[in-house]
Design a protein around this motif. Sequence first.
Motif, PDB file in Angstrom:
ATOM      1  N   ASP A 220     -14.835 -34.896 -24.234  1.00 56.11           N
ATOM      2  CA  ASP A 220     -16.109 -34.345 -24.710  1.00 56.11           C
ATOM      3  C   ASP A 220     -15.900 -33.300 -25.801  1.00 56.11           C
ATOM      4  OD1 ASP A 220     -17.300 -35.907 -22.793  1.00 56.11           O
ATOM      5  OD2 ASP A 220     -17.298 -34.292 -21.302  1.00 56.11           O
ATOM      6  N   GLN A 221     -16.867 -33.189 -26.686  1.00 61.44           N
ATOM      7  CA  GLN A 221     -16.809 -32.168 -27.729  1.00 61.44           C
ATOM      8  C   GLN A 221     -16.934 -30.792 -27.113  1.00 61.44           C
ATOM      9  OE1 GLN A 221     -15.145 -33.438 -30.472  1.00 61.44           O
ATOM     10  NE2 GLN A 221     -15.797 -31.356 -30.999  1.00 61.44           N
ATOM     11  N   GLU A 222     -17.892 -30.690 -26.152  1.00 59.88           N
ATOM     12  CA  GLU A 222     -18.124 -29.389 -25.529  1.00 59.88           C
ATOM     13  C   GLU A 222     -17.094 -29.161 -24.422  1.00 59.88           C
ATOM     14  OE1 GLU A 222     -21.231 -26.970 -22.800  1.00 59.88           O
ATOM     15  OE2 GLU A 222     -21.754 -29.026 -23.380  1.00 59.88           O
TER      16      GLU A 222
ATOM     17  N   GLN B  59      -9.716 -32.093 -30.689  1.00 57.32           N
ATOM     18  CA  GLN B  59     -10.551 -30.910 -30.918  1.00 57.32           C
ATOM     19  C   GLN B  59     -10.044 -30.002 -32.042  1.00 57.32           C
ATOM     20  OE1 GLN B  59     -10.688 -32.537 -28.271  1.00 57.32           O
ATOM     21  NE2 GLN B  59     -12.469 -32.109 -27.013  1.00 57.32           N
TER      22      GLN B  59
ATOM     23  N   SER C 296     -11.630 -29.306 -36.913  1.00 55.31           N
ATOM     24  CA  SER C 296     -12.147 -27.964 -36.700  1.00 55.31           C
ATOM     25  C   SER C 296     -11.168 -26.877 -37.133  1.00 55.31           C
ATOM     26  CB  SER C 296     -12.517 -27.758 -35.219  1.00 55.31           C
ATOM     27  OG  SER C 296     -12.896 -26.418 -35.002  1.00 55.31           O
TER      28      SER C 296
END
Length: 230
Positions: free
Chosen positions: A27-29, A122, A126
């Motif tokens: 998941d991104q979060e 991730q 970013s």
Amino acid sequence: SEDVEPMLRIGKSYLNTKYVANTLDEDQEEKLIIQPKTVDCVTFVEYVLAQALGSSFTENLQNIRYRDGIINGYPSRLHYTSDWIDNGVRHGFLQDITAENSTYTTKLDLSYMSTHPKLYKQLANSPENVKRIAECEKVLTGKKVHTLPKNKLPDTGLTWIENGDIIAITTSLPGLDIAHVGIAYYIDDNLHLLHASSSLGKVVISEEPLRHMLDNYKSWTGIRVVRMSH
Ligand code: NAG
């Protein structure tokens, strides 16, 4: 008997559990993932420790996996095992056994994640996460930690390494601290490793003594030993 040691007893209950990498990165979060039916070497040890510590499994897992138990994005996860150990010692649920028993030391030099962002979902897109990870690396770089070089570890283990101890294997790979983790398990007076094996695809007890495993990989230089505080 050895089976009374909770890390070992619980660890053995995971035998044959499927090895799956990157279960925490889907998941991104960032949130607390509890997926004990598919483990890698780190998550295996985390689930076993969270269970062995007793009372709240979920609360324990969060305190084990995240810096000071606080989830605040991907960089708040304890990615480097040295950071993971530091956190556990600071919060009183881990004891640094190599620090108490071995005079050999090495200086941490961490940069692997920030210099290989493409290897981490991730981090790949970013720059903000890369920057935060680089800051974590900087905090630990230069810190002296106690280790046991592999040529000082006999097949039979050592009196101060006990059943159920967490074994972290140090690596010479530039910028990385630990290559693999598992749980100490004595069989017929030899020290073996109970671990989630990527090559065998599941949780196993090593057929060979830990010392032989270390000798098989040139980049595996030695071990750190930590113990759950009771
Ligand atoms: C570690 C990873 C970490 C991940 C953990 C559990 C590094 C330096 N650390 O090996 O990101 O949370 O496994 O999958 O790659």
